[in-house]
Design a protein around this motif. Structure first.
Motif, PDB file in Angstrom:
ATOM      1  N   ILE A 187      61.646  36.487  32.864  1.00 46.86           N
ATOM      2  CA  ILE A 187      61.806  35.961  34.222  1.00 46.86           C
ATOM      3  C   ILE A 187      60.580  35.157  34.656  1.00 46.86           C
ATOM      4  N   GLY A 188      59.820  34.670  33.687  1.00 48.98           N
ATOM      5  CA  GLY A 188      58.705  33.779  33.987  1.00 48.98           C
ATOM      6  C   GLY A 188      57.398  34.497  34.230  1.00 48.98           C
ATOM      7  N   ARG A 189      56.298  33.815  33.993  1.00 49.72           N
ATOM      8  CA  ARG A 189      54.938  34.303  34.279  1.00 49.72           C
ATOM      9  C   ARG A 189      54.647  35.624  33.571  1.00 49.72           C
ATOM     10  N   LYS A 190      55.053  35.699  32.315  1.00 50.20           N
ATOM     11  CA  LYS A 190      54.860  36.894  31.482  1.00 50.20           C
ATOM     12  C   LYS A 190      55.447  38.153  32.146  1.00 50.20           C
ATOM     13  N   GLN A 191      56.589  37.956  32.816  1.00 49.12           N
ATOM     14  CA  GLN A 191      57.327  39.070  33.406  1.00 49.12           C
ATOM     15  C   GLN A 191      58.660  39.213  32.689  1.00 49.12           C
ATOM     16  N   TYR A 192      59.087  40.462  32.528  1.00 55.65           N
ATOM     17  CA  TYR A 192      60.307  40.753  31.778  1.00 55.65           C
ATOM     18  C   TYR A 192      61.104  41.838  32.487  1.00 55.65           C
ATOM     19  N   ARG A 204      51.272  46.601  39.452  1.00 53.67           N
ATOM     20  CA  ARG A 204      50.496  45.405  39.089  1.00 53.67           C
ATOM     21  C   ARG A 204      49.017  45.714  39.294  1.00 53.67           C
ATOM     22  N   MET A 205      48.254  45.691  38.206  1.00 52.24           N
ATOM     23  CA  MET A 205      46.840  46.042  38.282  1.00 52.24           C
ATOM     24  C   MET A 205      46.051  44.918  38.957  1.00 52.24           C
ATOM     25  N   SER A 206      45.299  45.278  39.990  1.00 54.70           N
ATOM     26  CA  SER A 206      44.515  44.285  40.716  1.00 54.70           C
ATOM     27  C   SER A 206      43.203  44.005  39.989  1.00 54.70           C
ATOM     28  N   HIS A 207      42.542  42.937  40.413  1.00 51.59           N
ATOM     29  CA  HIS A 207      41.243  42.595  39.832  1.00 51.59           C
ATOM     30  C   HIS A 207      40.246  43.725  40.076  1.00 51.59           C
ATOM     31  N   LYS A 208      40.297  44.332  41.264  1.00 61.95           N
ATOM     32  CA  LYS A 208      39.384  45.432  41.603  1.00 61.95           C
ATOM     33  C   LYS A 208      39.585  46.615  40.663  1.00 61.95           C
ATOM     34  N   SER A 267      51.990  46.208  33.252  1.00 65.58           N
ATOM     35  CA  SER A 267      52.330  46.810  34.551  1.00 65.58           C
ATOM     36  C   SER A 267      53.809  47.162  34.535  1.00 65.58           C
ATOM     37  N   ILE A 268      54.093  48.434  34.792  1.00 65.42           N
ATOM     38  CA  ILE A 268      55.468  48.944  34.724  1.00 65.42           C
ATOM     39  C   ILE A 268      55.824  49.511  36.090  1.00 65.42           C
ATOM     40  N   THR A 288      55.206  43.450  33.643  1.00 63.42           N
ATOM     41  CA  THR A 288      54.320  42.293  33.752  1.00 63.42           C
ATOM     42  C   THR A 288      53.195  42.490  32.754  1.00 63.42           C
ATOM     43  N   VAL A 289      52.955  41.489  31.911  1.00 62.57           N
ATOM     44  CA  VAL A 289      51.992  41.635  30.815  1.00 62.57           C
ATOM     45  C   VAL A 289      50.832  40.670  31.014  1.00 62.57           C
ATOM     46  N   ARG A 290      49.614  41.173  30.823  1.00 65.43           N
ATOM     47  CA  ARG A 290      48.425  40.329  30.845  1.00 65.43           C
ATOM     48  C   ARG A 290      47.439  40.876  29.821  1.00 65.43           C
ATOM     49  N   SER A 291      46.384  40.131  29.528  1.00 61.38           N
ATOM     50  CA  SER A 291      45.438  40.571  28.510  1.00 61.38           C
ATOM     51  C   SER A 291      44.051  40.044  28.807  1.00 61.38           C
ATOM     52  N   THR A 292      43.042  40.763  28.295  1.00 57.89           N
ATOM     53  CA  THR A 292      41.665  40.283  28.403  1.00 57.89           C
ATOM     54  C   THR A 292      41.433  39.110  27.456  1.00 57.89           C
ATOM     55  N   ASP A 293      42.348  38.914  26.516  1.00 59.60           N
ATOM     56  CA  ASP A 293      42.264  37.800  25.565  1.00 59.60           C
ATOM     57  C   ASP A 293      43.652  37.190  25.412  1.00 59.60           C
TER      58      ASP A 293
END
Length: 686
Positions: free
Chosen positions: A586-591, A531-535, A557-558, A617-622
């Motif tokens: 499984i919720g919160r953009k997790q698979y 899981r990539m942190s904000h830092k 994040s894999i 876990t998937v997230r995006s800048t947009d």
């Protein structure tokens, strides 16, 4: 194929929808801390004397203290508070039942139970289970996720025993709780008769304990057996149900909207002459590789100790597929040889070989012979086959370092290499390794054993993997840049894991290089090993802003390790393994991605291994990209497909090469004396 999919959790109803609790503004014994976002909904409106800027409250989860602030909580609405309340109730319930009860580092409940089926004179074995309370994540109400976390071995002798070396003791058990020995309260550390060390590698050596390695052919089935034991013995009892009115005695049945599959055909591989196959070994045997080695002039160099020259010679015969050799065992004749299997013709001239006499420190002799032979002056592509005299499990650090020294020296001279241990060649099962060695050799010579059978997309995939070296105590991250359409690797980089700006610089360089050739790039996808942190993300975002990119960056994040918290089972399958390509939301953009070789019901002998699912876990800048239909499926498809580009084996992998290859690089690089990857090594799958 129809499936009966179960997830490793049980659901329950709120015993009481509304319940009154004590709250305090000051901490105290037995009081649980709450941050502002965890406060019960409506508490500020009800308690008018509670300042709006209150950041912390404390509760003992009781309602009988007249001196406290009491408030009736709607547990159906105050989800975060409800989670803490039920976790507290669960912990108290099992505190008297389990042999060890702890909160782990993410505040889940950890329970240990003595395993009476395993006995040993020096230690006891305990089964470890993790319970996580959550509300509305998978179902609409409260849930308990049940995970099996392997076992722990605890010494039968307490610390009163004079044979203990305290430097060897890391973790201990004291009266049903786990502590790090050197950090436990001083008043407990003196209670030696109640302190029992948890077995570790140092204690194994001190007490001469050998634990045989047990192969587990089906991890899915074994995992299910453990959590089902826990369910039957501890959850579907009258006592438990009195506190937690569970919805069903069985594990949670997944609903249709929670399950989808990767795109049909996304597991198909392309070989020579556009022939396709699901199985890498079958595809190579029937059709040959997708792309031949770049240079038609290939020479092998054998590097070995003088006593192992005959073993090196035998390896050459195996790779050539010499069927006319009467001394060749019949089992080796099933491998067609590099020429027919990988379309790879090679020569191995004796004058090119490197033989050393100093087994303990051969690098000087090897370096001198490389210099003398001047391989770089030739128009051939050289591949060195190093016959290591030491086992893969060698523990002597100086002997292991030889392998890294040889790798580095060869790369400096533009020579890629393949290591094969002497022990492996002499083993009775070595013939099974020949297809794997052939695939790795072809890839290292810039051929492509197979390719994804998919349409190229204008997007760049950046893989980031990591490895923490126990020898040097530092975590390194490696990054591999590749086109997502065909999986062709452009370049490797490596840097210390804490150097996020260097990683951002590598990302910038990769994007600029890719966009030069692909100005219509539609997005950048980063496969990250955790899981990539904000830092970690901020320097990359800053870099993208500097580039003025108007395209989204998607971070997937894999988990490097298989998911052990969420696990899915197909109860209609005797082996319990879900279909390959089954995806669970499984919720919160997790698979959960089931990545295996169960492609149809004709499976008893056709499945290679039984891996647990991989968590994404998937997230995006947009976030707008997620509104586009099919985006999530496309992203998961890509992870699934990249796991099929592992060119070190013909066996299916469950992690994508975007994670596995950089991890391998991060494992090797810290051992390079120059701390620089030679130029040749940045673009070669050495």
């Amino acid at each position: 194929m129809k499936q009966n999919l179960k997830l490793n959790l049980i659901t329950f109803d709120h015993p009481e929808q509304k319940k009154t609790f004590n709250f305090y503004t000051e901490t105290g014994e037995g009081r649980y801390p709450l941050q502002k976002h965890e406060f019960p909904i409506g508490i500020f409106e009800d308690a008018t004397d509670l300042p709006e800027d209150t950041q912390n409250l404390y509760t003992d989860f009781k309602s009988d203290n007249p001196g406290s602030l009491t408030f009736e909580v709607d547990l159906g609405k105050s989800i975060l508070f409800a989670k803490h309340y039920y976790a507290n109730l669960l912990y108290a319930y099992f505190k008297t039942l389990a042999d060890v009860t702890n909160y782990n580092f993410v505040n889940d409940i950890e329970l240990w139970f003595l395993d009476t089926t395993q006995t040993h004179s020096k230690y006891n074995t305990y089964k470890k289970f993790i319970l996580r309370v959550q509300v509305g994540v998978i179902s609409k109400g409260p849930e308990i996720l049940i995970s099996y976390d392997g076992n722990a071995k605890v010494m039968k002798q307490n610390m009163w025993n004079e044979d203990y070396n305290t430097d060897s003791v890391d973790w201990v058990i004291h009266k049903k709780k786990e502590y790090r020995y050197k950090e436990m309260p001083i008043e407990l550390r003196s209670d030696l008769q109640e302190i029992y060390p948890i077995l570790n590698s140092k204690l194994k050596t001190d007490w001469q304990i050998t634990i045989p390695v047990k192969r587990n052919p089906n991890k899915i089935k074994s995992y299910y057996g453990q959590i089902d034991w826990f369910r039957r013995n501890h959850l579907i009892t009258d006592e438990f149900k009195a506190l937690f009115p569970i919805s069903s005695d069985d594990f949670y049945t997944l609903e249709k909207h929670q399950v989808f599959s990767t795109t049909k055909g996304s597991n198909i591989l392309e070989f020579h002459n556009q022939k396709t196959n699901l199985n890498p070994n079958a595809g190579l045997n029937e059709s040959g590789p997708f792309k031949l080695a770049t240079n038609p002039v290939i020479k092998f160099i054998y590097i070995c100790h003088e006593e192992d020259k005959e073993i090196a010679n035998q390896l050459g015969k195996y790779l050539a597929g010499r069927k006319d050799d009467p001394n060749q065992p019949e089992k080796y004749k099933h491998f067609k040889g590099l020429k027919k299997y990988a379309f790879l013709s090679f020569t191995a001239n004796k004058e090119d070989h490197i033989v050393f006499t100093n087994r303990e420190n051969p690098i000087d002799q090897i370096r001198e012979q490389i210099k003398m032979n001047n391989y770089q002056a030739s128009n051939a592509s050289y591949l060195a086959l190093y016959i290591s005299p030491y086992s893969k499990n060698e523990t002597d650090k100086s002997k292991k370092h030889i392998y890294y020294q040889i790798k580095e020296e060869l790369l400096k001279n533009d020579i890629t290499s393949q290591v094969v241990t002497k022990e492996k060649i002499l083993s009775k099962d070595f013939h099974y390794s020949l297809p794997n060695i052939a695939v790795a050799i072809l890839a290292k010579l810039e051929g492509e054993p197979w390719r994804l059978n998919r349409v190229f997309n204008n997007e760049l995939v950046i893989g980031v993997g990591a490895f923490k070296s126990k020898a040097i105590g530092t975590r390194y991250i490696g990054s591999a840049f590749c086109f997502s359409g065909d999986g062709h690797f452009q370049e490797f980089q490596c840097q210390p894991a804490n150097d996020t700006r260097m990683l951002a610089g590598s990302v910038k360089k990769a994007i600029e290089k890719f966009r030069e050739n692909n100005p219509e790039t539609k997005r950048v996808i980063i496969h990250f090993y955790k899981r990539m942190s904000h830092k970690e993300l901020k320097p990359i975002q800053d870099t993208l802003n500097d580039l003025g990119l108007d395209i989204p960056v998607i971070i997937v994040s894999i988990n490097k390790t298989e998911s052990k918290d969420y696990v899915v089972f197909d109860l209609d399958c005797p082996q319990l393994i879900p279909n390959s390509g089954t995806v669970i939301y499984i919720g919160r953009k997790q698979y959960l991605l089931c990545n295996n070789t169960r492609y149809d019901d004709r499976m008893p002998n056709g499945v290679e291994g039984y891996p647990l699912p991989v968590k994404l876990t998937v997230r995006s800048t947009d976030d707008e990209v997620f509104n586009k239909k099919g985006t999530m499926k496309d992203i998961v498809d890509q992870v699934y497909q990249f796991s099929r580009l592992y060119w070190k084996s013909v066996s299916q992998q469950n992690l994508p090469v975007t994670i596995k290859y950089p991890e391998m690089l991060a494992e090797i690089f810290p051992h390079f004396d120059s701390q620089v990857i030679p130029t040749f090594g940045r673009t070669n799958l050495w």
